[in-house]
Design an enzyme around this catalytic site. Structure first.
Site, PDB file in Angstrom:
ATOM      1  N   GLU A  87       0.884  -1.127  -0.067  1.00 22.28           N
ATOM      2  CA  GLU A  87      -0.149   0.001   0.073  1.00 22.28           C
ATOM      3  C   GLU A  87       0.878   1.282  -0.071  1.00 22.28           C
ATOM      4  OE1 GLU A  87      -1.058   3.031   3.174  1.00 22.28           O
ATOM      5  OE2 GLU A  87      -2.264   0.988   3.759  1.00 22.28           O
ATOM      6  N   GLU A 160      10.263   2.403   2.715  1.00 23.40           N
ATOM      7  CA  GLU A 160       8.801   2.365   3.157  1.00 23.40           C
ATOM      8  C   GLU A 160       8.671   1.230   4.101  1.00 23.40           C
ATOM      9  OE1 GLU A 160       6.301   4.884   3.150  1.00 23.40           O
ATOM     10  OE2 GLU A 160       8.002   5.798   2.296  1.00 23.40           O
TER      11      GLU A 160
END
Length: 989
Positions: A87, A160
């Site tokens: 995501e 991330e």
């Protein structure tokens, strides 16, 4: 199965039916069904993309706040957090938009009032909402390309997800540590005892579902190749569900979807319906978890009992279970509250309590936290269910009628984000093959329920208890707080880190150093963002919305479309009335009014009547700042809403709780309330530690900030903790708590400086309510308590010998803030400070604090009313580095930032996302009532914001930031050798 036989009840709905005929083809999409829902003023259109099988749900409604979402079914294969990390990385650049983090970059090229991406237990979705048609098209294009054609670079996975990197990137001799945005986010999550309990409960009862967010212990097992494979498998149109809502033409979206999907075929998917554990017999799971430093040792256990109750695909049965859950656990008159919470067996319900429709089954859970004896808890719950079966009429019919009334009212209450809320309610079931139309047939379900209630009565719920609960297998889950738990997490992380490092050879270590340098260089690169679509400043109207308000004596009225509902707000200005030593008691006083009861009635009786006749009654205390001077305005507020025909009940309940609440008679209930408040203190900081840090820093500058800290900050948590320690000493409790609240009642309940705000749909109704206000005020004391007390503006600031404070909490990460003094709302520099805060966030701090530093979030903000400029970071592994970045921000702006007009315009676009965000009818004009900010003040500030220049930004940076140290607050664990006196004050809670 409910039948979909509906008829359009309005011109708009009839038009929608004609616009999208069943069988019609629009840009490769076929209309399968259409459903008018008159009670919600909408028409639902169900379509399928012939080429790929992608499903689309359109909600046609006369609402300019349009919503788009694309969602994918994403069963997590393990607990490495691959759906969550995907995501994040999906939004780090795509084929059409090859820039770092186009999602974040679009935040300041848009007027969207909502943009996000979210990972659910077994689905991932990407929603936004905006009122601007061009903005809608721009964002839709970015979202589609980002999800279907992401670049998914290795460095984005490293940034991330997780990576091994030197603590000091430029020093190859510094320690190698774990870094990564999601890694630190989830470390922060497990610091929250409520999240940890819920997460471990889910993994224990539903192990096949895994942890979609990621367990930090497992995240470091995820490989880059796993991420690519997961995207290839799941982010495909055949696995997509797209959603639109609002008044924009559907065909434009269908055209773009068809173009995006043109290169894909139909892919067969055989998603296994994930099942929970096979609960054929009772199962008992016991674990250790985080200790709550604000609770005594004997109250460190959370426990719950869970039963599997059918499948969510049976929507009517699921509805009945939710009503049953409400009857069992919602409110003071509910049997579980009385027998478990009021009795003292537990402090409050656990986070997993209630009815939860999951992927394949419904779970009904009764749980409490702060339990001393789990066996007593279990016996009590089992006895309650047994008694409910043996009692002829176990549930008061008034309570059931009140639930129906609340459901009806919620349908009429118009919310500004109605489209998003609809998406949230539909999507979890829709991704698990539950027909979305079923979720919209509210009236049909309610009518069936009413009919069954008349014919079956309480047996409707007794049958559910008999079918699913009594003498059926139960899953018992508990977590005991351990003082060693936090250390065990640290030890595990260090062991895991050592194992990773031991497996490295010299070349691996050189590569880690090089990769860290390369990642930093990538993060520092100036990017060409011209590929991203953007709105212009000209898209922001120079004139803002104005709300026509009529003022008569002490009452303001706003007439607008409220759908037959009236909202009434009351307030009393408490300036110069309350002695300073009573300020900490104000929040507890406000809470007590809707929790204790009167001399003649218990609050459970009052609450049932409130729910039967109104949408709700609430009381609160807040401090705002005068827009011209920032002087504090201390306000006691009381609100209520109901159908137009029932507003007299609002005033009846106000009178009752204000005049008749009896603190002495209901002192036992008061103790229950204090225990409940104390039990949630630590989790509230874990959820919003940056806000607590920001408030504590601001309290050093202005009396309004100091009062806010006393009412809502760390000081309030400490105060509640102190009251909690007095509960066993009756004499002290009466003197220090009960008597103080009784004294406050005399200060607060008076008509002097009392004002009202009415929101309704007709002048006639407003006049009716004005008459009711007059009668209400006649019942209250007048002039018995005038402003003769200490001046509120003299409320003492937080005095500290040093400007750095560490507030210790047993978390895995930190929350930081640094505050500096600004100006009043009407001062022209305020607009430049707000624009500067936005530019710092998007053009500097996001890169330094999140991308480089690994914090989950960070930035700068300016409170226009409070006149405080703040920096903050959230779930931050390097708090001192962030504070240094904050401190040097003024120098960065003046010496290093190469900001141009485009950067300035983007900051203004971002600010106006919230300035011009749609408001619900009940919110129109309320800012003026509560804060004294007039339409003229708002318009002047609007023009100032639009006219801010780069010279203004540099001027305020030099004036308010440069060489200003500010006041810093860090919340979290101690930092060895760093946060020590005399430079730091350390507070233990």
């Amino acid at each position: 199965m409910l039948r979909f036989q509906r008829f359009a009840s309005s011109y708009a709905q009839a038009q929608a039916v004609r616009k999208y005929p069943v069988g019609g083809i629009f840009h490769g999409y076929e209309v399968r069904r259409i459903l008018p829902v008159p009670e919600l003023r909408l028409t639902a259109v169900d379509l399928v993309h012939s080429q790929t099988g992608a499903e689309h749900l359109h909600i046609d409604r006369d609402d300019k706040n349009n919503v788009f979402s694309i969602a994918f079914k994403t069963n997590p294969p393990d607990s490495t957090g691959v759906p969550h990390i995907l995501e994040h990385t999906t939004l780090c650049g795509s084929v059409k938009y090859p820039v770092r983090d186009p999602f974040f970059k679009m935040l300041n090229k848009s007027l969207a009032n909502f943009m996000n991406a979210m990972t659910g237990p077994d689905y991932t979705f990407f929603p936004f909402s905006t009122t601007n048609p061009q903005d809608f098209a721009n964002l839709r294009g970015v979202y589609l390309d980002s999800t279907l054609n992401p670049l998914l670079k290795q460095e984005d996975f490293d940034q991330e997800g997780w990576r091994l990197e030197h603590k000091n990137i430029t020093d190859p001799e510094s320690n190698i540590v774990f870094k990564g945005v999601v890694y630190n986010e989830m470390k922060g999550q497990i610091s929250n005892a409520n999240y940890y309990f819920w997460s471990k409960f889910q993994q224990s009862i539903y192990p096949s579902l895994n942890n979609s967010g990621g367990d930090p212990m497992k995240i470091t097992d995820l490989r880059y190749g796993d991420l690519l494979d997961f995207h290839h498998k799941n982010y495909h149109p055949s696995n997509a569900k797209t959603f639109t809502y609002g008044n924009l033409p559907l065909v434009d979206t269908l055209k773009q979807l068809n173009e995006q999907f043109s290169g894909y075929g139909k892919r067969a998917r055989k998603d296994k319906l994930l099942m929970p554990i096979d609960l054929k017999k009772d199962i008992d799971v016991k674990l250790l978890g985080q200790i709550d430093t604000m609770l005594p040792p004997e109250k460190q256990t959370k426990a719950s009992m869970t039963w599997i109750c059918g499948a969510p695909q049976d929507t009517y049965d699921t509805f009945l279970l939710k009503v049953l859950g409400n009857l069992l656990m919602d409110g003071h008159s509910s049997v579980m509250y009385q027998k478990l919470i009021e009795s003292g067996i537990g402090l409050e319900f656990s986070v997993n309590s209630g009815v939860e429709p999951t992927t394949a089954v419904n779970l009904l859970t009764v749980g409490i936290q702060g339990v001393s004896d789990i066996e007593i808890f279990k016996d009590t719950v089992n006895n309650i269910f047994q008694n409910l079966l043996e009692t002829e009429h176990p549930f008061d019919r008034k309570r059931i009628d009140a639930i129906i009334e609340q459901l009806e009212l919620s349908k009429k209450d118009q919310k500004a984000d109605f489209g998003l809320q609809l998406l949230y309610s539909i999507l979890p079931g829709w991704t698990n093959k539950i027909d979305p139309f079923e979720s919209l047939l509210f009236e049909d379900v309610l009518q069936r329920f009413r009919g069954d209630l008349e014919t079956k009565g309480d047996t409707l719920f007794q049958d559910l208890i008999r079918k699913y609960i009594v003498h059926k297998p139960c899953f018992t889950f508990s977590i005991q707080g351990s003082e060693e738990f936090s250390k065990s997490l640290d030890d595990e992380e260090q062991t895991r880190l050592r194992e990773k490092i031991t497996a490295l050879d010299e070349q691996d270590k050189k590569n880690i150093f090089k990769r860290g340098i390369l990642l930093q260089e990538k993060q520092n690169e100036k990017e060409d963002l011209s590929c991203l679509p953007t709105l212009q400043i000209k898209d922001i109207p120079r004139a803002g919305d104005k709300y026509s308000i009529e003022q008569k004596n002490n009452t303001m009225s706003r007439i607008t479309d409220t759908n037959g509902i009236t909202y009434v707000r009351g307030k009393r200005l408490l300036n110069d009335i309350i002695p300073f030593e009573l300020f900490p008691y104000l929040p507890l006083f406000a809470e007590s009014l809707t929790n204790l009861g009167t001399t003649t009635e218990s609050f459970s009786e009052i609450e049932d009547q409130i729910k039967l006749h109104t949408g709700g009654i609430s009381t609160h205390v807040e401090v705002t700042s005068d827009p011209n001077t920032t002087e504090p305005r201390l306000i006691f507020g009381f609100d209520g809403w109901s159908l137009n025909s029932k507003t007299d009940h609002i005033f009846e309940f106000w009178s009752k709780i204000l005049l008749e609440t009896d603190f002495h008679k209901n002192s036992d209930k008061l103790k229950v309330l204090i225990r409940l408040l104390a039990s949630s203190n630590t989790s509230s900081v874990a959820d919003a530690g940056h806000a607590f840090a920001r408030g504590y820093s601001a309290a050093h500058y202005r009396s309004s900030g100091a009062i806010n800290e006393t009412l809502n900050g760390i000081e309030q948590l400490q105060f509640i903790n102190r009251l909690h320690s007095l509960l066993d000493n009756e004499e002290t409790f009466q003197r220090e708590v009960v008597d103080k609240l009784t004294e406050l009642q005399k200060y607060i309940v008076d008509t002097n400086n009392m004002n009202f705000f009415i929101t309704s749909d007709s002048d006639v109704q407003a006049k009716t309510v004005e008459s009711q206000i007059s009668k209400f005020m006649e019942r209250l004391p007048h002039g018995s308590c005038l402003p003769n007390g200490p001046k509120t503006s003299d409320y003492p600031l937080i005095g500290s010998k040093c400007k750095h404070t560490l507030i210790k909490f047993p978390f895995q990460v930190h929350y930081t803030s640094q505050a500096l003094l600004g100006v009043p709302y009407t001062h022209k520099d305020g607009s430049a400070l707000q624009v500067m805060s936005n530019m710092l966030t998007f053009k500097h701090l996001h890169r330094e604090v999140r991308e480089k530093g690994g914090a989950y979030g960070g930035g700068a903000s300016y409170s226009a009313l409070a006149g405080i400029f703040s920096f903050y970071s959230y779930r931050d592994p390097q708090p001192l580095k962030s504070l240094e970045t904050f401190k040097n921000s003024g120098r960065y702006i003046l010496n290093d930032a190469k900001w141009g007009v485009t950067d300035l315009d983007e900051a203004k676009l971002t600010i106006f996302q919230q300035v011009d965000a749609p408001k619900s009818p009940k919110g129109e004009g309320v800012t003026y009532f509560m804060s004294g900010v007039t339409d003229d003040m708002k318009q002047a500030r609007r023009e100032q914001l639009l006219d801010v220049s780069l010279l203004d930004v540099h001027r305020v940076a030099e004036k308010y930031l440069l060489n200003k140290e500010g006041v810093s607050t860090v919340i979290g664990p101690g930092i060895e050798g760093k946060t020590v006196s005399p430079n730091w004050e350390v507070k233990e809670l």
